[in-house]
Design a protein around this motif. Structure first.
Motif, PDB file in Angstrom:
ATOM      1  N   PHE A 128     119.212  -4.104  39.389  1.00 46.78           N
ATOM      2  CA  PHE A 128     118.934  -5.455  38.522  1.00 46.78           C
ATOM      3  C   PHE A 128     119.175  -4.979  37.047  1.00 46.78           C
ATOM      4  CE2 PHE A 128     116.365  -5.737  42.176  1.00 46.78           C
ATOM      5  CZ  PHE A 128     116.747  -6.810  42.701  1.00 46.78           C
ATOM      6  N   TYR A 129     120.045  -6.287  36.455  1.00 45.92           N
ATOM      7  CA  TYR A 129     120.148  -6.238  35.019  1.00 45.92           C
ATOM      8  C   TYR A 129     119.896  -7.223  34.314  1.00 45.92           C
ATOM      9  CZ  TYR A 129     124.323  -9.301  36.274  1.00 45.92           C
ATOM     10  OH  TYR A 129     125.285 -10.287  36.843  1.00 45.92           O
ATOM     11  N   GLU A 130     118.859  -8.227  34.849  1.00 44.78           N
ATOM     12  CA  GLU A 130     118.186  -9.418  34.119  1.00 44.78           C
ATOM     13  C   GLU A 130     116.860  -9.545  34.800  1.00 44.78           C
ATOM     14  OE1 GLU A 130     119.241 -11.127  31.706  1.00 44.78           O
ATOM     15  OE2 GLU A 130     121.388 -10.294  31.800  1.00 44.78           O
ATOM     16  N   ASP A 131     115.896  -9.989  33.963  1.00 38.20           N
ATOM     17  CA  ASP A 131     114.606 -10.110  34.607  1.00 38.20           C
ATOM     18  C   ASP A 131     114.456 -11.563  35.118  1.00 38.20           C
ATOM     19  OD1 ASP A 131     113.920  -7.994  32.689  1.00 38.20           O
ATOM     20  OD2 ASP A 131     112.879  -9.128  31.413  1.00 38.20           O
ATOM     21  N   PHE A 132     113.500 -11.717  36.131  1.00 40.87           N
ATOM     22  CA  PHE A 132     113.524 -12.922  36.808  1.00 40.87           C
ATOM     23  C   PHE A 132     112.335 -12.811  37.823  1.00 40.87           C
ATOM     24  CE2 PHE A 132     116.471 -10.812  39.532  1.00 40.87           C
ATOM     25  CZ  PHE A 132     116.211 -10.893  40.773  1.00 40.87           C
ATOM     26  N   ALA A 133     111.875 -14.231  38.138  1.00 40.96           N
ATOM     27  CA  ALA A 133     110.831 -14.225  39.164  1.00 40.96           C
ATOM     28  C   ALA A 133     111.510 -14.298  40.421  1.00 40.96           C
ATOM     29  CB  ALA A 133     109.899 -15.499  38.999  1.00 40.96           C
ATOM     30  N   THR A 134     110.723 -13.682  41.601  1.00 40.57           N
ATOM     31  CA  THR A 134     111.493 -13.389  42.773  1.00 40.57           C
ATOM     32  C   THR A 134     110.261 -13.601  43.961  1.00 40.57           C
ATOM     33  OG1 THR A 134     112.599 -12.276  44.394  1.00 40.57           O
ATOM     34  CG2 THR A 134     111.037 -11.105  43.116  1.00 40.57           C
ATOM     35  N   SER A 135     110.477 -13.920  45.033  1.00 39.34           N
ATOM     36  CA  SER A 135     109.600 -13.955  46.133  1.00 39.34           C
ATOM     37  C   SER A 135     110.195 -13.006  47.458  1.00 39.34           C
ATOM     38  CB  SER A 135     109.559 -15.619  46.845  1.00 39.34           C
ATOM     39  OG  SER A 135     110.762 -15.885  47.183  1.00 39.34           O
ATOM     40  N   TYR A 136     111.098 -12.385  47.157  1.00 34.87           N
ATOM     41  CA  TYR A 136     111.955 -11.578  48.107  1.00 34.87           C
ATOM     42  C   TYR A 136     110.937 -10.374  48.024  1.00 34.87           C
ATOM     43  CZ  TYR A 136     115.716 -14.571  48.669  1.00 34.87           C
ATOM     44  OH  TYR A 136     116.544 -15.669  48.842  1.00 34.87           O
ATOM     45  N   GLY A 137     111.176  -9.472  48.837  1.00 29.52           N
ATOM     46  CA  GLY A 137     110.493  -8.191  49.277  1.00 29.52           C
ATOM     47  C   GLY A 137     111.595  -7.103  49.099  1.00 29.52           C
ATOM     48  N   TYR A 138     111.219  -5.950  48.675  1.00 30.09           N
ATOM     49  CA  TYR A 138     111.983  -4.801  48.082  1.00 30.09           C
ATOM     50  C   TYR A 138     111.162  -3.495  48.448  1.00 30.09           C
ATOM     51  CZ  TYR A 138     114.777  -8.186  45.776  1.00 30.09           C
ATOM     52  OH  TYR A 138     115.874  -9.483  45.475  1.00 30.09           O
ATOM     53  N   THR A 139     111.979  -2.499  48.573  1.00 24.78           N
ATOM     54  CA  THR A 139     111.563  -1.128  48.555  1.00 24.78           C
ATOM     55  C   THR A 139     111.853  -0.572  47.035  1.00 24.78           C
ATOM     56  OG1 THR A 139     111.795  -0.641  50.819  1.00 24.78           O
ATOM     57  CG2 THR A 139     111.329   1.305  49.234  1.00 24.78           C
ATOM     58  N   PRO A 140     110.841  -0.148  46.185  1.00 18.87           N
ATOM     59  CA  PRO A 140     111.074   0.287  45.020  1.00 18.87           C
ATOM     60  C   PRO A 140     111.747   1.874  45.149  1.00 18.87           C
ATOM     61  CG  PRO A 140     108.952   0.318  45.243  1.00 18.87           C
ATOM     62  CD  PRO A 140     109.277  -0.349  46.486  1.00 18.87           C
ATOM     63  N   LEU A 141     112.671   1.883  44.096  1.00 20.56           N
ATOM     64  CA  LEU A 141     113.383   3.461  44.061  1.00 20.56           C
ATOM     65  C   LEU A 141     113.391   4.026  42.973  1.00 20.56           C
ATOM     66  CD1 LEU A 141     116.780   2.314  45.991  1.00 20.56           C
ATOM     67  CD2 LEU A 141     114.652   3.533  46.855  1.00 20.56           C
ATOM     68  N   GLY A 142     113.319   3.132  41.678  1.00 22.84           N
ATOM     69  CA  GLY A 142     113.401   3.864  40.306  1.00 22.84           C
ATOM     70  C   GLY A 142     113.623   2.726  39.484  1.00 22.84           C
ATOM     71  N   LYS A 143     113.690   3.246  38.137  1.00 18.99           N
ATOM     72  CA  LYS A 143     113.796   2.177  37.006  1.00 18.99           C
ATOM     73  C   LYS A 143     114.638   2.919  36.001  1.00 18.99           C
ATOM     74  CE  LYS A 143     111.482  -0.998  33.956  1.00 18.99           C
ATOM     75  NZ  LYS A 143     112.524  -2.113  34.276  1.00 18.99           N
ATOM     76  N   VAL A 144     115.690   2.316  35.310  1.00 17.29           N
ATOM     77  CA  VAL A 144     116.482   2.533  34.261  1.00 17.29           C
ATOM     78  C   VAL A 144     115.465   2.970  33.242  1.00 17.29           C
ATOM     79  CG1 VAL A 144     118.369   2.188  32.776  1.00 17.29           C
ATOM     80  CG2 VAL A 144     118.610   1.387  35.223  1.00 17.29           C
ATOM     81  N   ASP A 145     115.493   4.275  32.503  1.00 18.76           N
ATOM     82  CA  ASP A 145     114.417   4.287  31.615  1.00 18.76           C
ATOM     83  C   ASP A 145     114.898   3.461  30.288  1.00 18.76           C
ATOM     84  OD1 ASP A 145     113.465   6.508  32.910  1.00 18.76           O
ATOM     85  OD2 ASP A 145     114.965   8.035  32.295  1.00 18.76           O
ATOM     86  N   ASP A 146     116.149   3.329  29.979  1.00 12.49           N
ATOM     87  CA  ASP A 146     116.333   2.299  28.680  1.00 12.49           C
ATOM     88  C   ASP A 146     117.600   1.662  29.155  1.00 12.49           C
ATOM     89  OD1 ASP A 146     117.059   1.348  26.304  1.00 12.49           O
ATOM     90  OD2 ASP A 146     117.807   3.045  25.350  1.00 12.49           O
ATOM     91  N   PRO A 147     117.236   0.413  29.545  1.00 11.39           N
ATOM     92  CA  PRO A 147     118.306  -0.476  30.260  1.00 11.39           C
ATOM     93  C   PRO A 147     119.225  -1.501  29.177  1.00 11.39           C
ATOM     94  CG  PRO A 147     116.147  -1.425  30.468  1.00 11.39           C
ATOM     95  CD  PRO A 147     115.769  -0.362  29.863  1.00 11.39           C
ATOM     96  N   ALA A 148     119.069  -0.913  27.931  1.00 12.95           N
ATOM     97  CA  ALA A 148     119.833  -1.795  26.676  1.00 12.95           C
ATOM     98  C   ALA A 148     121.417  -1.621  26.864  1.00 12.95           C
ATOM     99  CB  ALA A 148     119.533  -1.237  25.192  1.00 12.95           C
ATOM    100  N   GLY A 149     121.875  -2.753  27.071  1.00 12.93           N
ATOM    101  CA  GLY A 149     123.363  -2.795  27.189  1.00 12.93           C
ATOM    102  C   GLY A 149     123.713  -2.640  28.762  1.00 12.93           C
ATOM    103  N   LEU A 150     122.636  -2.630  29.653  1.00 10.42           N
ATOM    104  CA  LEU A 150     122.917  -2.559  31.139  1.00 10.42           C
ATOM    105  C   LEU A 150     124.024  -4.015  31.678  1.00 10.42           C
ATOM    106  CD1 LEU A 150     122.864  -1.071  33.719  1.00 10.42           C
ATOM    107  CD2 LEU A 150     120.644  -2.319  34.224  1.00 10.42           C
ATOM    108  N   ALA A 151     123.640  -5.029  31.193  1.00  9.05           N
ATOM    109  CA  ALA A 151     124.259  -6.141  31.462  1.00  9.05           C
ATOM    110  C   ALA A 151     125.731  -6.056  31.088  1.00  9.05           C
ATOM    111  CB  ALA A 151     123.511  -7.422  31.126  1.00  9.05           C
ATOM    112  N   GLU A 152     125.689  -5.775  29.634  1.00 10.81           N
ATOM    113  CA  GLU A 152     127.016  -5.735  29.399  1.00 10.81           C
ATOM    114  C   GLU A 152     127.859  -4.659  30.272  1.00 10.81           C
ATOM    115  OE1 GLU A 152     124.484  -5.661  27.315  1.00 10.81           O
ATOM    116  OE2 GLU A 152     124.566  -7.514  26.522  1.00 10.81           O
ATOM    117  N   ALA A 153     127.477  -3.599  30.581  1.00 11.34           N
ATOM    118  CA  ALA A 153     128.177  -2.107  31.260  1.00 11.34           C
ATOM    119  C   ALA A 153     128.432  -2.822  32.546  1.00 11.34           C
ATOM    120  CB  ALA A 153     127.191  -1.320  31.214  1.00 11.34           C
ATOM    121  N   VAL A 154     127.528  -3.390  33.194  1.00 17.92           N
ATOM    122  CA  VAL A 154     127.985  -3.681  34.758  1.00 17.92           C
ATOM    123  C   VAL A 154     128.910  -5.052  34.692  1.00 17.92           C
ATOM    124  CG1 VAL A 154     125.654  -3.063  35.847  1.00 17.92           C
ATOM    125  CG2 VAL A 154     125.782  -5.374  34.988  1.00 17.92           C
ATOM    126  N   GLY A 155     128.872  -6.053  33.789  1.00 17.66           N
ATOM    127  CA  GLY A 155     129.866  -7.010  33.556  1.00 17.66           C
ATOM    128  C   GLY A 155     129.808  -8.136  34.542  1.00 17.66           C
TER     129      GLY A 155
END
Length: 168
Positions: A128-155
């Protein structure tokens, strides 16, 4: 006559108790299968313990990911290193289908945060590269420590992403 009245009173009391008991459990914070299964506000990260690091490489950018200690991440690590093409979805996530299913422990986070790495179903890896509310279910794997610039990197379209174990 008196017997019919007693049966009616008993049935009314039983129905009333069935209706009230779950709401009493909720107000007393006593878990009940009916209430915990419907609790989408369960937080993803509270129960997970952080462990080793993984790297995500997107173009020239490398992001460090703190992995959660669970069976799913253990299975994912066995597949690494891997380079995949991740597709765009909804302007907030990139996903790819894995070559094999992983064990799941689905939660309903309610809120997705930039940098969350999760599994949807048993074989869909999602970054995920943006914050948002969800009602979906997921299995958590991890979290990018510093996601600054992630949205730009993934395009905005499909992107090649490498996942590998290691520390920057």
């Amino acid at each position: 006559m008196k017997r019919k009245r007693t049966i009616k009173v008993f049935c009314f009391t039983a129905i009333l108790m069935c209706a009230l008991v779950p709401s009493l459990w909720i107000s007393m914070n006593i878990p009940d299968e009916r209430t915990t299964a419907e609790a989408p506000e369960q937080t993803v990260m509270e129960e997970e313990v952080q462990m080793e690091k993984m790297q995500i490489v997107i173009g020239q950018k490398t992001y460090s990911v703190s992995l959660y200690e669970n069976e799913t991440t253990k299975s994912l690590k066995e597949m690494l290193p891997m380079t995949v093409s991740m597709e765009e979805l909804n302007g907030n996530e990139k996903y790819t289908y894995l070559s094999q299913s992983l064990p799941t422990d689905r939660v309903y986070p309610g809120q997705i945060h930039t940098g969350d790495l999760m599994l949807y179903g048993s074989d869909c890896l999602v970054l995920f590269y943006e914050d948002f509310a969800t009602s979906y279910g997921y299995t958590p794997l991890g979290k990018v420590d510093d996601p600054a610039g992630l949205a730009e990197a993934v395009g905005s379209g499909a992107v090649e992403v490498t996942f590998q174990i290691g520390v920057e």
